[in-house]
Design a protein around this motif. Sequence first.
Motif: not given
Lengths: 170, 170
Positions: B4-5, B66-67, B108-112, B125-127
């Motif tokens: 993600f980073y 985005g970030a 960390e954990g941004v996907a959800q 939207l989900s991350g």
Amino acid sequence: MSLFYELAVAQPVKMLKNLHGMLDKAVAHADQRRFDAEVLLSCRLAPDQYPFVRQIQIVCDGAKFGAARLTGREAPVHEDNEKSIAELRSRIDKVIDYLKSYKPEDFEGVAQKRIVLPWSQGKALSGQDFLVQASIPNLYFHITTAYAILRHNGVDVGKMDYLGSMPFQD
Amino acid sequence: MSLFYELAVAQPVKMLKNLHGMLDKAVAHADQRRFDAEVLLSCRLAPDQYPFVRQIQIVCDGAKFGAARLTGREAPVHEDNEKSIAELRSRIDKVIDYLKSYKPEDFEGVAQKRIVLPWSQGKALSGQDFLVQASIPNLYFHITTAYAILRHNGVDVGKMDYLGSMPFQD
């Protein structure tokens, strides 16, 4: 890792489907203006730039080779001989079908894999660098260039034709 | 998650730096042809398309937001008032500096995570979907459009100016 699958398979499939929508608008524009839609295949933004047909072929190859190189599979051969929008659609569909043969688990462990490219003289990128720095930007480059060629020629494409629908949740 | 980073920070920083290289070539072309390089800021490929200056502003905002959206931070405000290539370079550099304030662990954990966009009417939207389906394709769309505007106007930019250098290993 499911994010690799999303980036290398699911999102390219979505973008390839979005190309069909842009081709719909290209054909509608040609019909309305009464010119042969196939003329658009040879359009370009600069005399030494690849024409529209080649942009789409490269998008198709980029999507196909992206998944194949990451997973170490052989990609199917396509001849780059499309002469009509119908043939371009068929090429796009072949790549969509090919990408659908992949599963998320095919991408486990690919981040650290050594990816040697045909033009890299034996040197390698990690799977992650290949995906993030080469495959993804290259795919969007040629999709956007194809879009820009249509846009420059008066086709009524907009950003949402490029992005496609978004999976919004309540 | 480090991927993600890479996708939301490291690669956008690289692309923003690549834009500087394209601006170098734009200025060199203007000097050689003896026109004012700032003319390029108002160039576009279609009369109802955003001009070059706006494409670069949107790239900068896309990278910044985005970030920021993924991590829930406030992004710095930039006024969209650039009138010269030097001012565009300064805008680009501000965003590079801003992105450099992020660390891999910020993602960390941004996907959800639920990401609500200004135009999404409260829907989210989900991350992961935001990054993969909205933020990344949007960023490359505007970088490639900026590139295409230069290319169409005779600037000698090529694919490697867009992609930048690749971290090949032996």
